[in-house]
Design an enzyme around this catalytic site. Structure first.
Site, mmCIF file in Angstrom:
data_model
loop_
_atom_site.group_PDB
_atom_site.id
_atom_site.type_symbol
_atom_site.label_atom_id
_atom_site.label_comp_id
_atom_site.label_asym_id
_atom_site.label_seq_id
_atom_site.Cartn_x
_atom_site.Cartn_y
_atom_site.Cartn_z
ATOM 1 C CG HIS A 299 2.010 2.296 -1.602
ATOM 2 N ND1 HIS A 299 2.381 2.756 -0.352
ATOM 3 C CD2 HIS A 299 2.234 0.968 -1.589
ATOM 4 C CE1 HIS A 299 2.810 1.738 0.372
ATOM 5 N NE2 HIS A 299 2.724 0.627 -0.356
ATOM 6 C CD GLU A 300 0.981 -1.224 -4.453
ATOM 7 O OE1 GLU A 300 2.026 -1.898 -4.332
ATOM 8 O OE2 GLU A 300 0.184 -1.044 -3.501
#
Ligand code: B3K
Ligand code: ZN
Length: 891
Positions: A299-300
């Site tokens: 995600h990041e």
């Protein structure tokens, strides 16, 4: 923001910034007690607008001086802003010097101390707690950052971008200079000064460019970073392969920190993570933890393009980056999981979480659209609606334009907007424009109601088979209930993936009236009106509709199917998601009857037989079986069985578990043995599926043994707590004992804590298991009170605070909602206590009573009283004030 309520910020009031900052040169003299920040900003006035004063954000800062082009100037403080009369020149250099006190920063927003290190968190509005700035996402600057600090105390000095200089200074100090070539909003700024060690790896991307990947952790944690590094490498490969998006940085760093308000933060090139989403070894982390790390690292990393390269114009557009990035991390995890069945299990997990968290949000006091219209504290809007429902909106676009069409849309989005701060409209427009013939493009304004309308749509479906004409008519209709501040709702565009299943379990070929011939056995119907009919021809037998396959739209479906039909779907549906869904619905039917009737469930032979067949099925994946043989969580059941009586819901669930444990005892025992993993530990879908089913079996076996006074299975579970070679098995055995209130639970807990030693994340689990345990006669609540006094408990570490408090108020309704209101009293005390130090954390806990209006008495009145007590407190943060005010207004 303390005391009184913060002003309401409205989306419609957006105006472009009157000034922008092109370059920022920041110098930090770092010290936990007093850090000096010197900033030199190249500021440019937007000459298209009338000349206005320059208004800079700043919070909890000690200002030393302000210079414009080297000259001191007059300034004033107004509503938390630093105001300077407009300088003569249209572009000028602004120099500011201020100090801050990181060790006093208990909010964990801005620059703060954790252990012996210094870390930042700037999203959404933390940068203004470091220095005065235009702290809004549509102001993008390039940053050059000089860090100076004591070398022994802070040997590692990091900021965004590339390391362009470093060296020694007098007095045992040293410095590092970082330059980030990509213009970015201040919320993506980060710095770290700490004593850390690192794992690093060089990788070469497809284009042949070399990149340095680093993961920084505390001494002693290095061997727990392998999985995070592998996840990062997999993310890089995946984004290049699936979306053609390469890593654009020479260096990509992840830093783990113990004290962190959420999961992780995507600062450009310097992601800062809660240790929970970095550190894993088989002995300390469960299979779910390994999965969580993979998805959060992904995600990041994916934010680097969706969020950082293209960012949000204003915070109302938050889902532009969050919904899209959640969609991307979900797809990543699915692609990583391998088999079709493992993908389906991922989808089941994502949908379960959406329903448990977002559907409840959409039904409560904080219901808001994916693109909200107003807020007081933006930190309150990092919600399941923005994230998970936002991801479903992106997924529906993907469904409507197809995989290739979506990829083309993403390409166009980057062609148009790379380097810009844009809106949700810009994104939807790009996907539609790349697919001009799609339903999405043709119905774009209708589709975009998903952004503006709050609440979960109800989809009703009724089918009618006409034997004489061999037709099957499916009538779909929809409505969305009113939500606070939004009473009139319009129809939305609902993609309904579906098939028809014969009573014999065979899929039926689909041909809609007017079509030349039958095409396939599955298709997507698109509902655009309040009600529509779809007539299938050539249907020569009565069928069972299998609707909303893969959960093709985030709605609550009422298809009116009875047990007989659901049993057909459970046994035969070609769509694994809907097979699971049938299992859940069959359970819900029984639980609802119990809650509204005698209190205990009555499980019939047909149902138990179906469960047994599922458990013993030779083909189905263990992970799927584990999901299908588990009840929906009690918070989601509360959405389905209203008015909400948490005690009756819990009692019904307990009685279901007792009977399923008793009636299938021999099958659970056989399953437990069959599911033992003999090879070395791997956190992959196959092994973790076996462990999940083994743990479920063990929980059933221990439950039944405790009920009958048998000592064998509790003994085996206790042995497993002592001897397990991985955390999934150890924790599973501990949970089995604790949830069954087995006499061996206490010694098992003691052993578990002794084995945990100083591993903070394992100690968190020890607290969590107890605070989430199945309530029985108030014992769990009493235990929670003791845990709050435990020497290893603290409110100042968010993970530890959540391991007890969130566990109780968010995840353990039967322990929390008590007829004597003691749970609510504790909640109010804790919200007020936490708010004094950390408003963001307090305001998450405060949301536990969002749904108080749906509660049955006596809970409802008592909950209201507790909320009113918090609201009456004079020293509330704007964050908590917004939550409790909205809750009271919902009445
Ligand atoms: N963007 C951050 C969340 C920031 C929360 C601020 N209260 C993490 C993420 O979604 O990736
Ligand atoms: Zn995110």
């Amino acid at each position: 923001m303390r005391e009184g309520s913060a002003p309401l910020i409205r989306r419609e009031d957006y105006t472009a910034p009157a000034y922008t900052i092109r370059q920022a040169e920041l110098t930090f003299d770092l010290d936990a007690a007093k850090t000096i920040v010197a900033s030199k900003l190249s500021v440019q006035r937007d000459t298209a607008q009338d000349k206005q004063p320059l208004r800079l954000h700043g919070e909890d800062l000690n200002l030393l001086r302000v210079l414009v082009d080297g000259q001191s100037v007059a300034f004033r403080h107004e509503d938390g802003l630093l105001v300077l009369e407009a300088p003569e020149a249209d572009s000028f250099t602004l120099e500011i010097r201020n100090t801050i006190a990181p060790e006093k920063n208990t909010q964990l927003s801005g620059l703060y101390a954790s252990g012996s290190g210094l870390f930042t968190q700037c999203e959404a509005e933390g940068f203004r707690r470091i220095t005065y700035f235009l702290d809004r996402p549509d102001v993008m600057a390039t940053f050059t950052v000089t860090l100076r600090a004591d070398k022994a105390k802070y040997p590692v000095l990091l900021s965004n971008g590339n390391l362009v200089g470093q060296g020694e200074l007098d007095g045992g100090r040293h410095f590092a200079v970082w330059n980030d070539p990509f213009p970015k909003p201040s919320y993506l700024f980060a710095l770290v000064a700490a004593d850390l060690v690192r794992r690093e790896q060089r990788v070469t991307s497809r284009s042949g460019q070399e990149h340095l990947l680093q993961i920084y952790v505390k001494r002693g944690d290095l061997e727990k970073t392998e999985h995070a590094m592998n996840s990062l490498i997999a993310s890089i490969i995946w984004d290049e392969h699936r979306f053609g998006l390469p890593l654009d940085l020479e260096r990509f760093m992840i830093v783990a920190v113990d004290d962190f308000n959420m999961g992780a933060m995507e600062n450009k090139g310097l992601n800062i993570f809660n240790t929970k989403f970095v550190l894993a070894s088989p002995a300390t982390a469960t299979d779910d933890d390994f999965d969580g790390i993979e998805s959060v690292v992904g995600h990041e990393y994916f934010h680097n393009w969706t969020g950082n390269r293209i960012t949000c114009r204003d915070w109302f557009q938050l889902s532009l980056k969050e919904g899209l990035t959640v969609f991307r991390d979900q797809e990543f995890s699915m692609d990583m999981s391998g088999s079709a069945s493992a993908r389906a299990v991922r989808r089941i997990a994502d949908v379960s979480s959406l329903r448990e968290r977002q559907f409840t949000e959409d039904a409560g006091a904080m219901a808001h659209p994916v693109r909200p219209d107003a807020y007081q504290a933006i930190d309150n809007f990092y919600t399941p609606t923005i994230y998970e429902k936002g991801a479903e909106v992106v997924r529906m676009m993907h469904t409507l334009v197809g995989r290739a069409g979506f990829a083309a849309g993403m390409k166009l989005y980057f062609q148009r907007h790379d380097g810009q701060a844009v809106t949700c409209d810009d994104f939807a427009q790009a996907i539609a424009d790349a697919n001009p013939d799609s339903t999405l493009a043709q119905q774009l304004p209708l589709f975009k109601r998903w952004y503006s309308q709050a609440g979960t749509p109800r989809l009703q479906a009724r089918g009618q088979w006409d034997a004489d004409n061999a037709t099957y008519t499916l009538t779909l209709s929809q409505h969305t209930p009113a939500t606070p501040g939004q009473s009139a709702k319009q129809p939305q565009l609902l993609p309904v993936r579906m098939g028809l299943v014969g009573r014999d379990g065979q899929p039926v070929a689909l041909q809609l009236q007017g079509e030349a011939g039958a095409a396939g056995t599955e298709r997507v119907l698109v509902l655009t009106e309040a009600e529509q009919r779809f007539v299938f021809t050539g249907v020569t037998q009565d069928v069972v509709p299998s609707l909303l396959r893969g959960f093709s739209a985030p709605v609550l479906l009422d298809d009116g199917l009875g047990d007989a039909e659901l049993l057909v779907l459970l046994a035969h549906d070609a769509d694994a998601f809907n097979r699971w869904e049938a299992s859940q619905r069959l359970a819900v039917h029984r639980l609802r009857a119990a809650v509204q009737g005698s209190g205990a469930v009555q499980l019939d032979e047909a149902y138990l037989g179906a469960l047994r067949a599922l458990l013993l099925d030779p083909v189905l994946d263990p992970s799927f079986k584990a999901r299908a043989l588990q009840l929906p969580v009690e918070t989601y059941l509360a959405e389905l069985i209203t008015p909400v009586d948490p005690q009756r819901i819990h009692a019904a669930c307990e009685s279901w578990l007792d009977q399923v444990a008793a009636c299938l005892q021999a099958d659970w025992a056989a399953t437990f043995d069959a599911m033992q993993v003999r090879e070395g530990y791997r956190p992959d879908a196959t092994q973790s599926g076996q462990r999940a089913l083994a743990n479920l079996a063990l929980a059933m076996l221990v439950r039944h043994a405790v009920a009958t006074g048998d000592a064998v299975w509790p003994g085996r579970a206790f042995q497993r707590v002592k001897d397990a070679t991985n955390m999934t098995d150890r924790l599973g055995a501990l949970e089995a004992l604790v949830n069954a209130h087995a006499p061996l639970a206490q010694p098992a807990l003691e052993r578990f804590l002794a084995l945990a030693g100083t591993e903070a994340l394992v100690v968190d689990k020890w607290f969590q298991v107890q605070a989430r345990a199945a309530e029985k006669d108030g014992r769990v609540f009493a235990r929670v009170r003791q845990l709050l006094q435990h020497p290893q408990f603290t409110l100042s570490n968010p993970n530890r605070a959540r391991s007890v408090l969130s566990s109780l108020v968010m995840f353990n309704p039967a322990a929390f909602h008590r007829s004597d209101a003691a749970g609510y009293v504790l909640w109010a005390d804790m919200v007020i206590a936490l708010d004094a130090a950390n408003p963001q954390l307090a305001s998450r806990i405060a949301r536990a009573l969002d749904r108080w209006t749906a509660l049955a008495e006596p809970y409802r009145s008592a909950a209201r009283e507790a909320i009113a007590r918090v609201a009456a407190s004079t020293r509330l943060s704007g964050d908590v004030r917004e939550i409790v005010t909205r809750a009271l207004d919902a009445a």
